[in-house]
Design an enzyme around this catalytic site. Structure first.
Site, PDB file in Angstrom:
ATOM      1  N   ASP A  64      47.180  42.598  44.271  1.00  0.00           N
ATOM      2  CA  ASP A  64      45.783  42.860  44.853  1.00  0.00           C
ATOM      3  C   ASP A  64      45.858  43.004  46.379  1.00  0.00           C
ATOM      4  O   ASP A  64      46.482  42.171  47.124  1.00  0.00           O
ATOM      5  CB  ASP A  64      44.823  41.692  44.683  1.00  0.00           C
ATOM      6  CG  ASP A  64      43.476  42.129  44.854  1.00  0.00           C
ATOM      7  OD1 ASP A  64      43.032  42.605  45.733  1.00  0.00           O
ATOM      8  OD2 ASP A  64      42.608  41.750  43.845  1.00  0.00           O
ATOM      9  N   SER A 115      38.144  45.317  44.362  1.00  0.00           N
ATOM     10  CA  SER A 115      38.890  45.193  43.289  1.00  0.00           C
ATOM     11  C   SER A 115      38.069  45.284  42.021  1.00  0.00           C
ATOM     12  O   SER A 115      38.679  45.386  40.976  1.00  0.00           O
ATOM     13  CB  SER A 115      39.436  43.690  43.351  1.00  0.00           C
ATOM     14  OG  SER A 115      40.353  43.771  44.261  1.00  0.00           O
ATOM     15  N   GLU A 241      40.840  17.449  39.432  1.00  0.00           N
ATOM     16  CA  GLU A 241      41.704  17.263  40.111  1.00  0.00           C
ATOM     17  C   GLU A 241      41.425  17.027  41.821  1.00  0.00           C
ATOM     18  O   GLU A 241      41.847  16.326  42.392  1.00  0.00           O
ATOM     19  CB  GLU A 241      42.445  18.978  40.541  1.00  0.00           C
ATOM     20  CG  GLU A 241      43.623  18.703  41.509  1.00  0.00           C
ATOM     21  CD  GLU A 241      44.300  19.989  41.594  1.00  0.00           C
ATOM     22  OE1 GLU A 241      43.693  20.833  41.101  1.00  0.00           O
ATOM     23  OE2 GLU A 241      45.310  20.334  42.089  1.00  0.00           O
ATOM     24  N   GLU A 290      43.154  25.315  39.436  1.00  0.00           N
ATOM     25  CA  GLU A 290      42.418  25.044  40.830  1.00  0.00           C
ATOM     26  C   GLU A 290      40.895  25.053  40.461  1.00  0.00           C
ATOM     27  O   GLU A 290      40.463  25.846  39.656  1.00  0.00           O
ATOM     28  CB  GLU A 290      42.694  25.896  42.020  1.00  0.00           C
ATOM     29  CG  GLU A 290      44.001  25.457  42.780  1.00  0.00           C
ATOM     30  CD  GLU A 290      43.626  24.375  43.321  1.00  0.00           C
ATOM     31  OE1 GLU A 290      42.496  24.124  43.952  1.00  0.00           O
ATOM     32  OE2 GLU A 290      44.585  23.323  43.603  1.00  0.00           O
ATOM     33  N   GLU A 333      48.087  39.244  37.717  1.00  0.00           N
ATOM     34  CA  GLU A 333      47.627  39.496  39.002  1.00  0.00           C
ATOM     35  C   GLU A 333      48.140  38.566  40.425  1.00  0.00           C
ATOM     36  O   GLU A 333      47.853  37.431  39.947  1.00  0.00           O
ATOM     37  CB  GLU A 333      46.052  39.645  39.048  1.00  0.00           C
ATOM     38  CG  GLU A 333      45.641  40.245  40.353  1.00  0.00           C
ATOM     39  CD  GLU A 333      44.406  39.617  40.935  1.00  0.00           C
ATOM     40  OE1 GLU A 333      43.679  40.494  41.777  1.00  0.00           O
ATOM     41  OE2 GLU A 333      43.641  38.772  40.548  1.00  0.00           O
ATOM     42  N   ASP A 379      45.614  47.618  43.678  1.00  0.00           N
ATOM     43  CA  ASP A 379      44.393  47.989  43.415  1.00  0.00           C
ATOM     44  C   ASP A 379      43.786  48.746  44.693  1.00  0.00           C
ATOM     45  O   ASP A 379      43.004  49.768  44.565  1.00  0.00           O
ATOM     46  CB  ASP A 379      43.295  46.971  42.976  1.00  0.00           C
ATOM     47  CG  ASP A 379      43.540  45.843  43.775  1.00  0.00           C
ATOM     48  OD1 ASP A 379      44.141  45.660  44.665  1.00  0.00           O
ATOM     49  OD2 ASP A 379      42.565  44.864  43.887  1.00  0.00           O
TER      50      ASP A 379
END
Ligand SMILES: [Zn+2]
Length: 510
Positions: A64, A115, A241, A290, A333, A379
């Site tokens: 990206d 994007s 987390e 995450e 990606e 992209d």
């Protein structure tokens, strides 16, 4: 032959006889090391043969925001970090993917893309509006009422419907624009959870996270790996987390639990230990490492729960997907090259690009390259430049030379962004709400700063809190079945058409 040549023919032939053609090995530069290396490179170019077989598998790597200067700088960065000559270093994808083209990234409504439409172009074959995903040009941005009936079909949906295996990997949130284009159809790229839907859209337009879990194709993605847990969890549920943080959803839905209920053969993982323990017979793998985006490669080792690298995710995906005898389609990606550039932070953009290159090497080593079309592209570009006349082996994050103000300037820099500093002189009138970032100051001297620090922000010309994308062409690299169709300057949406052709999805092969 015209009259001129007839008249001069005699003297030309005399000339030819008296000046024997020198064989290359008789040239004075015959033993020059660059000359010899280029002869070897020529042999490699001649040896590359088109592969017109059917692609069983397709892997689309997307860096990206990985502009061409990003690739050049990353090549040098990788070489210098390995202690070899940076300029002549070769990134894995430069070596393994011999066919290249330039990709024109403009969109239906903009010279410079974001994007969302670019990913749509690559996976669905059409150009569309900035900010929209998986829909045609007929929608109006962020207008839910214009969405129905204007969806386009992605190659992932075609493949899943045809019984192939599918996978999507991103180091960004899995609901972010690029990965979302494989499965989502939305007039607004920001509608990642129901909390982001505009007034009146609830119940009419599904948010992106719920589209992933309720994807009405085949038995769903076999592999989904990335960041972005919060968009799948209610705002009343604490994150595993980061227990002090809550999910993002307002509708009370636990989409991770819904995914698990749909896939009895599946595993959900959110940390490195669980990822490493995934059973090889797992039918469906869902990993969200995450709350938001995954860590930059440079910061990954400091992550609380531990995260796999992009190469490790790619290898795991191929292991699971390649159990389907019909083949697979996979997107990988590297989503944060873009984020580092937006932050004006070249070091993290380069180290994420190197990590992407390592993922391409890992994929190539894992598949049969003869039956796997591997494509790597970006992209869109960024306003990132490679400047001055730094000497060979000058550190790529270092100082290129001295500017007219007597101060140093870095090799790498940005046309706009947070690293902008302006000139000494009268204090300008700042617009209301201007922050310290936009406050004009005297240009510091980079020669007195550690420009190679991972957190260093390269200087920029125009002050913008987020550095912008750019409209210049990006590169496409490919290998495998029909990869040779990538040559010349092509429209970005041709990438879909080459992939579909290679797999026979265009009707050309059964
Ligand atoms: Zn961006």
């Amino acid at each position: 032959m015209n009259r001129f040549f007839r008249a001069t023919g005699a003297s030309l032939s005399v000339l030819a006889l008296s000046a024997p053609v020198l064989a290359q090995d008789a040239l004075p530069q015959a033993n020059d090391s660059y000359f010899v290396a280029a002869q070897a490179e020529l042999a490699t170019l001649i040896a590359a043969q088109p592969n017109t077989g059917k692609a069983k598998n397709i892997i689309l790597f997307v860096g990206d925001g990985m502009s061409i200067p990003t690739i050049t700088a990353s090549r040098i960065y990788e070489g210098q970090n390995k202690g070899v000559d940076g300029e002549s270093n070769v990134l894995a994808f430069e070596k393994l993917l011999p066919w290249t083209a330039l990709s024109k990234t403009y969109t239906h409504d903009s010279q410079v893309a974001d994007s969302a439409p670019t990913a749509t172009a690559m996976v669905s074959g059409v150009k569309s509006l900035n900010g929209t995903i998986g829909v045609s040009q007929k929608v109006t941005l962020n207008d839910c009422s214009t969405q129905a009936g204007n969806e386009v079909t992605s190659i992932f949906e075609q493949a899943e419907d045809a019984g192939l295996a599918t996978g999507v990997i991103s180091t960004a949130r899995i609901t972010h624009a690029t990965p979302a284009a494989t499965y989502a159809h939305t007039a607004g790229r920001d509608w990642e959870s129901d909390a982001n839907l505009p007034e009146g859209a609830a119940g009419k337009c599904a948010d992106i996270a719920s589209q992933l879990v309720n994807w009405p194709h085949g038995d769903g993605f076999e592999v989904v790996l990335g960041g972005g847990r919060s968009n799948f969890l209610p705002n009343t549920v604490a994150d595993a987390e980061y227990p002090e943080k809550m999910g993002a959803r307002k509708d009370g839905k636990d989409l991770i639990a819904e995914w698990q209920a749909k896939h009895n053969d599946g595993e959900f993982v959110w940390n490195l230990e669980q990822f490493n323990a995934v059973k090889p017979e797992t039918g469906h793998l869902f990993g969200l490492f995450e709350q938001s985006h995954m860590q930059y490669e440079a910061d990954r080792s400091n992550d609380a729960g531990g995260e796999p690298s992009i190469a490790e995710m790619t290898v795991k995906a191929i292991d699971l997907l390649s159990r389907n005898d019909k083949g697979f389609v996979l997107m990988v990606e590297s989503g944060r090259i873009d984020h580092a550039h937006h932050a004006g932070n070249a070091a993290r953009a380069l180290s994420d690009t190197v990590a992407l290159s390592e993922a391409v090497q890992a994929a190539y080593d894992k598949v049969n390259p003869e039956e796997t079309l591997i494509v790597l592209t970006a992209d869109h570009s960024h306003v990132f430049g490679f400047a001055g006349y730094p000497g060979r082996n000058n550190p790529i994050l270092g100082i290129a030379g001295t500017a007219d103000d007597g101060k140093g300037y870095t090799t790498l820099g940005y046309l706009n962004g947070p690293g902008a500093v302006l000139y000494a002189g009268e204090e300008p009138t700042l617009p209301e709400g201007a922050t310290e970032k936009t406050k004009l100051t005297v240009r510091p001297d980079p020669a007195h700063e550690d420009t190679t620090d991972i957190d260093y922000l390269q200087q920029a010309l125009v002050p913008m809190s987020s550095e912008s994308h750019a409209g210049d062409d990006v590169a496409i690299f490919a290998q495998g079945p029909w990869g040779h169709l990538f040559h010349g300057v092509v429209e970005q949406n041709v990438i879909y058409h080459v992939m579909a052709k290679a797999m026979g999805l265009d009707g050309s092969a059964k």
